[in-house]
Design a protein around this motif. Structure first.
Motif, PDB file in Angstrom:
ATOM      1  N   PRO A 241       8.291 -87.135  11.908  1.00 28.73           N
ATOM      2  CA  PRO A 241       7.156 -86.204  11.807  1.00 28.73           C
ATOM      3  C   PRO A 241       7.570 -84.761  11.552  1.00 28.73           C
ATOM      4  CG  PRO A 241       7.549 -86.800  14.095  1.00 28.73           C
ATOM      5  CD  PRO A 241       8.418 -87.690  13.265  1.00 28.73           C
ATOM      6  N   ASP A 242       8.715 -84.330  12.077  1.00 32.59           N
ATOM      7  CA  ASP A 242       9.154 -82.957  11.840  1.00 32.59           C
ATOM      8  C   ASP A 242       9.484 -82.728  10.369  1.00 32.59           C
ATOM      9  OD1 ASP A 242       8.896 -82.103  14.479  1.00 32.59           O
ATOM     10  OD2 ASP A 242      10.902 -82.783  15.013  1.00 32.59           O
ATOM     11  N   GLU A 243      10.205 -83.676   9.778  1.00 36.09           N
ATOM     12  CA  GLU A 243      10.536 -83.557   8.360  1.00 36.09           C
ATOM     13  C   GLU A 243       9.285 -83.597   7.498  1.00 36.09           C
ATOM     14  OE1 GLU A 243      12.015 -85.440  10.540  1.00 36.09           O
ATOM     15  OE2 GLU A 243      14.200 -85.399  10.314  1.00 36.09           O
ATOM     16  N   LEU A 244       8.348 -84.456   7.866  1.00 38.01           N
ATOM     17  CA  LEU A 244       7.094 -84.542   7.125  1.00 38.01           C
ATOM     18  C   LEU A 244       6.312 -83.239   7.230  1.00 38.01           C
ATOM     19  CD1 LEU A 244       4.971 -86.107   5.521  1.00 38.01           C
ATOM     20  CD2 LEU A 244       4.121 -87.027   7.685  1.00 38.01           C
ATOM     21  N   CYS A 248       5.211 -80.561   4.209  1.00 42.44           N
ATOM     22  CA  CYS A 248       3.798 -80.270   3.923  1.00 42.44           C
ATOM     23  C   CYS A 248       3.402 -78.827   4.234  1.00 42.44           C
ATOM     24  CB  CYS A 248       2.902 -81.205   4.732  1.00 42.44           C
ATOM     25  SG  CYS A 248       3.094 -82.955   4.346  1.00 42.44           S
ATOM     26  N   ALA A 249       4.266 -78.082   4.904  1.00 39.46           N
ATOM     27  CA  ALA A 249       3.879 -76.772   5.429  1.00 39.46           C
ATOM     28  C   ALA A 249       3.423 -75.810   4.340  1.00 39.46           C
ATOM     29  CB  ALA A 249       5.043 -76.169   6.220  1.00 39.46           C
ATOM     30  N   GLN A 250       4.175 -75.728   3.251  1.00 42.90           N
ATOM     31  CA  GLN A 250       3.814 -74.794   2.189  1.00 42.90           C
ATOM     32  C   GLN A 250       2.477 -75.166   1.561  1.00 42.90           C
ATOM     33  OE1 GLN A 250       6.761 -74.468  -0.900  1.00 42.90           O
ATOM     34  NE2 GLN A 250       5.641 -72.898  -2.016  1.00 42.90           N
ATOM     35  N   SER A 261       5.322 -75.008  11.103  1.00 43.38           N
ATOM     36  CA  SER A 261       6.661 -74.666  10.675  1.00 43.38           C
ATOM     37  C   SER A 261       7.712 -75.195  11.623  1.00 43.38           C
ATOM     38  CB  SER A 261       6.827 -73.176  10.540  1.00 43.38           C
ATOM     39  OG  SER A 261       5.756 -72.452  10.911  1.00 43.38           O
ATOM     40  N   PRO A 262       7.823 -76.534  11.739  1.00 41.90           N
ATOM     41  CA  PRO A 262       8.862 -77.089  12.589  1.00 41.90           C
ATOM     42  C   PRO A 262      10.232 -76.889  11.959  1.00 41.90           C
ATOM     43  CG  PRO A 262       7.847 -78.823  11.340  1.00 41.90           C
ATOM     44  CD  PRO A 262       7.090 -77.561  11.021  1.00 41.90           C
ATOM     45  N   GLU A 263      11.248 -76.886  12.792  1.00 42.40           N
ATOM     46  CA  GLU A 263      12.602 -76.755  12.274  1.00 42.40           C
ATOM     47  C   GLU A 263      13.066 -78.105  11.750  1.00 42.40           C
ATOM     48  OE1 GLU A 263      15.187 -75.135  15.141  1.00 42.40           O
ATOM     49  OE2 GLU A 263      14.092 -73.255  15.344  1.00 42.40           O
ATOM     50  N   ALA A 264      13.541 -78.114  10.539  1.00 46.22           N
ATOM     51  CA  ALA A 264      14.086 -79.336   9.954  1.00 46.22           C
ATOM     52  C   ALA A 264      15.280 -78.961   9.103  1.00 46.22           C
ATOM     53  CB  ALA A 264      13.040 -80.052   9.100  1.00 46.22           C
ATOM     54  N   PRO A 265      16.367 -79.725   9.147  1.00 48.28           N
ATOM     55  CA  PRO A 265      17.543 -79.402   8.351  1.00 48.28           C
ATOM     56  C   PRO A 265      17.189 -79.341   6.877  1.00 48.28           C
ATOM     57  CG  PRO A 265      17.991 -81.195   9.888  1.00 48.28           C
ATOM     58  CD  PRO A 265      16.515 -80.956   9.918  1.00 48.28           C
ATOM     59  N   PRO A 266      17.653 -78.311   6.164  1.00 43.83           N
ATOM     60  CA  PRO A 266      17.328 -78.197   4.742  1.00 43.83           C
ATOM     61  C   PRO A 266      17.702 -79.431   3.945  1.00 43.83           C
ATOM     62  CG  PRO A 266      18.406 -76.195   5.547  1.00 43.83           C
ATOM     63  CD  PRO A 266      18.478 -77.208   6.658  1.00 43.83           C
TER      64      PRO A 266
END
Length: 275
Positions: A241-244, A248-250, A261-266
């Protein structure tokens, strides 16, 4: 949604009557925040969206539905078609008096979302499709079953348990009738009428929709982009869910003015824009 999460107590369940059918809605019911409606796929229910819904609830008014015959809702006399489910979904939005919501569909839920938007585009401000079905090159029961089995081998045990529990609750006969409705639907035609902005998200380890099909669908949509998630399986909303949310944030910020804006590795995401 369980009470173990700090955001879980934000969610409450209401049973709505829509077009002669009951629909259970698990939502935050928070006026003033941009609304989002989460739509499950074949045989599933609102609980499948729980991890992603909890992230979205930080910035949005979130509603996860159990459409007629799914989850905790009573079963109608027959398994509903994609257009009937799409009509029920728009009825839920009207009953809740949601203004300019974003629809989020997963798997077969993407077909329901596309149908709802194609027939009522003025109601919605945007849509997100996660792992959309059905690939026209695999529009038959044996191929779909094989792809689901291949994906099951890649999903966490807890995800598979949740899926099987929901399938059993729906019942095998109703499930089979719904599969036939799913395979009869033509999302490649429906998506052409989805004129609001859209985002399609695909895990690169998801065998259910092929890469070619996902890109074709994005290309057919009047206004949609594609986000790919590295090492993502079919159930992105449940086990990543964090990566998803990061993917989707932008888009959500663009269409609603607010985005998680969860933290997710680039390295977990790659982007394909403007297909």
């Amino acid at each position: 949604m369980p009470q173990t999460s700090p955001t879980a107590d934000r969610f409450h369940t209401r049973r709505l009557q829509v077009g002669g059918y009951a629909v259970d809605v698990r939502g935050t019911f928070t006026p003033g925040l941009p609304p989002m409606v989460l739509v499950h796929g074949l045989g599933m229910s609102a609980e499948y969206f729980r991890p992603y819904a909890e992230i979205l609830a930080e910035t949005h008014d979130v509603y996860a539905v159990d459409l007629p015959g799914y989850g905790s809702t009573p079963k109608p006399p027959h398994a509903l078609t994609i257009p009937e489910l799409g009509e029920a979904l728009t009825g839920v939005v009207a009953e809740l008096a949601l203004v300019a919501p974003v629809l989020v569909g997963h798997s077969m839920g993407c077909q329901i979302v596309a149908d709802a938007i194609a027939n009522n585009h003025q109601v919605y401000v945007g849509y997100i499709l996660i792992g959309p079905t059905v690939d026209p090159a695999a529009r038959n029961l044996p191929t779909q079953a094989l792809r689901l089995f291949q994906n099951m081998l890649a999903e966490p045990f807890a995800t598979n348990v949740l899926v099987f529990r929901n399938y059993l609750r729906m019942g095998p006969l109703r499930h089979l009738h719904t599969v036939r409705h799913m395979l009869a639907d033509r999302p490649e035609d429906t998506i052409r009428s989805c004129t609001v902005p859209g985002l399609v998200v695909h895990g690169d380890k998801d065998p259910v929709p092929s890469d070619e099909w996902v890109r074709e669908l994005v290309g057919l949509a009047p206004d949609a982009n594609l986000r790919e998630i590295s090492s993502g399986t079919h159930a992105l909303h449940h086990n990543q869910p964090d990566e998803l949310a990061a993917a989707c944030a932008q888009f959500l910020t663009m269409v609603t003015g607010s985005g998680p804006s969860p933290e997710a590795p680039p390295s977990t995401q790659s982007t394909v824009e403007d297909l």
